[in-house]
Design a protein around this motif. Structure first.
Motif, short mmCIF file in Angstrom:
data_model
loop_
_atom_site.label_atom_id
_atom_site.label_comp_id
_atom_site.label_asym_id
_atom_site.label_seq_id
_atom_site.Cartn_x
_atom_site.Cartn_y
_atom_site.Cartn_z
N ARG A 171 2.26 1.74 -3.48
CA ARG A 171 1.26 2.28 -4.39
C ARG A 171 0.99 3.76 -4.10
O ARG A 171 0.83 4.56 -5.03
CB ARG A 171 -0.04 1.49 -4.31
CG ARG A 171 -1.12 2.01 -5.26
CD ARG A 171 -2.16 0.98 -5.58
NE ARG A 171 -2.92 0.57 -4.41
CZ ARG A 171 -3.90 -0.32 -4.44
NH1 ARG A 171 -4.22 -0.92 -5.60
NH2 ARG A 171 -4.56 -0.65 -3.36
N THR A 172 0.96 4.14 -2.83
CA THR A 172 0.74 5.53 -2.47
C THR A 172 1.87 6.41 -3.01
O THR A 172 1.64 7.49 -3.57
CB THR A 172 0.64 5.68 -0.95
OG1 THR A 172 -0.50 4.96 -0.49
CG2 THR A 172 0.49 7.15 -0.55
N GLU A 192 0.84 -1.20 0.00
CA GLU A 192 0.00 0.00 0.00
C GLU A 192 0.87 1.25 0.00
O GLU A 192 0.57 2.24 -0.67
CB GLU A 192 -0.94 0.00 1.21
CG GLU A 192 -2.10 -0.97 1.10
CD GLU A 192 -3.11 -0.56 0.04
OE1 GLU A 192 -3.17 0.64 -0.32
OE2 GLU A 192 -3.84 -1.43 -0.45
N TYR A 206 -1.68 -4.75 -7.32
CA TYR A 206 -0.81 -3.57 -7.19
C TYR A 206 -0.04 -3.22 -8.45
O TYR A 206 0.82 -2.34 -8.40
CB TYR A 206 0.15 -3.78 -6.02
CG TYR A 206 -0.54 -3.82 -4.69
CD1 TYR A 206 -0.93 -2.64 -4.05
CD2 TYR A 206 -0.85 -5.02 -4.07
CE1 TYR A 206 -1.59 -2.67 -2.83
CE2 TYR A 206 -1.51 -5.06 -2.84
CZ TYR A 206 -1.88 -3.88 -2.24
OH TYR A 206 -2.55 -3.91 -1.04
#
Length: 261
Positions: free
Chosen positions: A181-182, A178, A204
């Motif tokens: 991806r951010t 996460e 992802y």
């Protein structure tokens, strides 16, 4: 953004990667998948110049790495491997500060602007309360975030991740992915990563590259690549491929080992 063109990499006379061509556009997340021993990590290390390529070339932003100074490459690209080691007494803040070294001359000290970038990288990775902690005292997920913070402080255009979820439990695997991806969406960092988990690659990745026996077997969007036939042919596994709630990312449910033809 990055091109690997006809890369061939050998160890001790054995060819591990054979004439691989891979193109990654700016701002993409591309995952490299494939069975154990297929050459995934070797390809990533060849792209980064950690190991020499027997033939072929790598270009970043239109420039050949072979013609670029190592320091310039380090300013544009960063690789994080499966296992990263630090001295026993190194703090998170000290580790992150190493990301600024490619931007400094050997005799230069860190400036106020360097420390601002270090603070920013620590904040981006949610490590503000850990900055004075020893890296060795962190959990697996926290440790991975610390290394990613170091990479962020380097301010790379391209981030290479070699199995970033190895040795992590499921919660920390998702936490790291996460974060990746951010950083990709908010900062525009181009990401190339080696993954084992097909569902994580599906969720992802913008594109997936399948490596088998050192060659590209398939490349494309997750929905085009993660098919029943590919999983059977490349992994030797029968699997169900499903789409949940209208998602464009397929979910893989392994069933059994495929029977040999």
């Amino acid at each position: 953004m990055l091109q690997a063109i006809d890369l061939t990499i050998s160890y001790d006379g054995n060819t591990i990667v054979k004439n691989v061509t891979l193109q990654v556009e700016e701002g993409e997340i591309v995952s490299i998948i494939g069975p154990n021993g297929s050459g995934k990590s070797t390809l990533l290390k060849g792209i980064s110049r950690m190991i020499p390529c027997e033939s072929g070339r790598v270009c970043i932003a239109g420039q050949e790495l072979q013609s670029m100074h190592t320091k310039r490459i380090s300013q544009m690209m960063c690789i994080l491997c499966q296992s990263n080691q630090t001295p026993a007494d190194m703090t998170v803040e000290e580790l992150v500060s190493y990301g600024r070294f490619p931007h400094k001359k050997w005799y230069e000290r860190l400036s106020s602007s360097d420390y601002e970038i270090i603070d920013w990288a620590i904040e981006q990775t949610g490590l503000s309360t850990y900055r004075k902690r020893l890296v060795k005292s962190l959990s697996g997920g926290e440790g991975q975030r610390a290394w990613i913070a170091m990479a962020l402080a380097q301010r790379p255009k391209v981030l290479l991740l070699d199995e970033p979820t190895t040795y992590l439990d499921i919660a920390h695997q998702l936490e790291v992915l996460e974060l990746v991806r951010t950083l990709n969406k908010e900062l525009g960092i181009t990401v190339i990563m080696v993954l084992h988990d097909l569902n994580q690659a599906s969720t992802y990745s913008d594109r997936i590259c399948v490596i088998r026996n050192g060659q590209v077997a398939l490349s494309g969007k997750p929905s085009d690549v993660l098919t029943h036939d590919m999983i059977r042919d490349v992994y030797g596994v029968e699997a169900e491929v499903a789409y949940i709630h209208g998602s464009e990312s397929p979910r893989i449910h392994p069933l059994r080992k495929a029977q040999a033809n």
